[in-house]
Design a protein around this motif. Structure first.
Motif, mmCIF file in Angstrom:
data_model
loop_
_atom_site.group_PDB
_atom_site.id
_atom_site.type_symbol
_atom_site.label_atom_id
_atom_site.label_comp_id
_atom_site.label_asym_id
_atom_site.label_seq_id
_atom_site.Cartn_x
_atom_site.Cartn_y
_atom_site.Cartn_z
ATOM 1 N N HIS A 39 -12.650 5.909 -33.718
ATOM 2 C CA HIS A 39 -13.429 7.070 -34.172
ATOM 3 C C HIS A 39 -14.804 7.057 -33.502
ATOM 4 O O HIS A 39 -15.287 8.086 -33.029
ATOM 5 C CB HIS A 39 -13.573 7.048 -35.698
ATOM 6 C CG HIS A 39 -14.484 8.096 -36.225
ATOM 7 N ND1 HIS A 39 -14.117 9.421 -36.324
ATOM 8 C CD2 HIS A 39 -15.780 8.029 -36.645
ATOM 9 C CE1 HIS A 39 -15.146 10.112 -36.794
ATOM 10 N NE2 HIS A 39 -16.156 9.296 -36.997
ATOM 11 N N ASN A 40 -15.426 5.885 -33.460
ATOM 12 C CA ASN A 40 -16.746 5.754 -32.828
ATOM 13 C C ASN A 40 -16.685 6.024 -31.326
ATOM 14 O O ASN A 40 -17.567 6.690 -30.769
ATOM 15 C CB ASN A 40 -17.329 4.365 -33.085
ATOM 16 C CG ASN A 40 -17.735 4.174 -34.529
ATOM 17 O OD1 ASN A 40 -18.241 5.078 -35.167
ATOM 18 N ND2 ASN A 40 -17.513 2.982 -35.048
ATOM 19 N N LYS A 43 -16.228 9.750 -30.764
ATOM 20 C CA LYS A 43 -17.492 10.451 -31.001
ATOM 21 C C LYS A 43 -18.433 10.284 -29.808
ATOM 22 O O LYS A 43 -19.106 11.240 -29.401
ATOM 23 C CB LYS A 43 -18.140 9.913 -32.278
ATOM 24 C CG LYS A 43 -19.358 10.660 -32.715
ATOM 25 C CD LYS A 43 -19.862 10.124 -34.047
ATOM 26 C CE LYS A 43 -21.154 10.816 -34.453
ATOM 27 N NZ LYS A 43 -21.680 10.286 -35.710
ATOM 28 N N GLY A 46 -16.856 12.441 -26.843
ATOM 29 C CA GLY A 46 -16.921 13.876 -27.090
ATOM 30 C C GLY A 46 -15.677 14.591 -26.583
ATOM 31 O O GLY A 46 -15.189 14.315 -25.490
#
Length: 101
Positions: A39-40, A43, A46
């Motif tokens: 998830h990180n 993020k 992008g």
């Protein structure tokens, strides 16, 4: 190895050079022990889901395993004099360390 490239393209969405660079940097920040790693990383990259970045990582690991096992010939790059060639070797060494294969 042509099959690596063709299987990579058919199994995942396309990645821009910028996204690949962000992906590499995110892997250096979020190691295998990081909670919600994918998830990180997604993020940080992008435009990619956690599942897409995890699959991209798995493909990278497979490619590295093929290279290290000798199944893919390493290109014979021209070497340059000075510190720039050493900088590339240092970068590759740090990237391999952070992948923790």
């Amino acid at each position: 190895m042509a099959s690596l490239t063709s299987s990579r393209n058919s199994n995942s969405s396309s990645w821009t050079p910028k996204q690949n660079k962000l992906f590499e940097k995110a892997l250096a920040v979020y190691d295998k022990d990081t909670q919600d790693r994918w998830h990180n990383v997604a993020k940080a990259v992008g435009g990619k889901s956690a599942e897409e970045v995890k699959r991209h990582y798995e493909i990278l690991v497979q490619d590295l395993m093929h290279i290290e096992s000798g199944q893919v010939a390493i290109p014979n790059y021209r070497t340059t004099t000075g510190s720039s060639s050493r900088g590339i070797a240092d970068y590759e060494q740090r990237l391999m360390k952070n992948l923790k294969i």
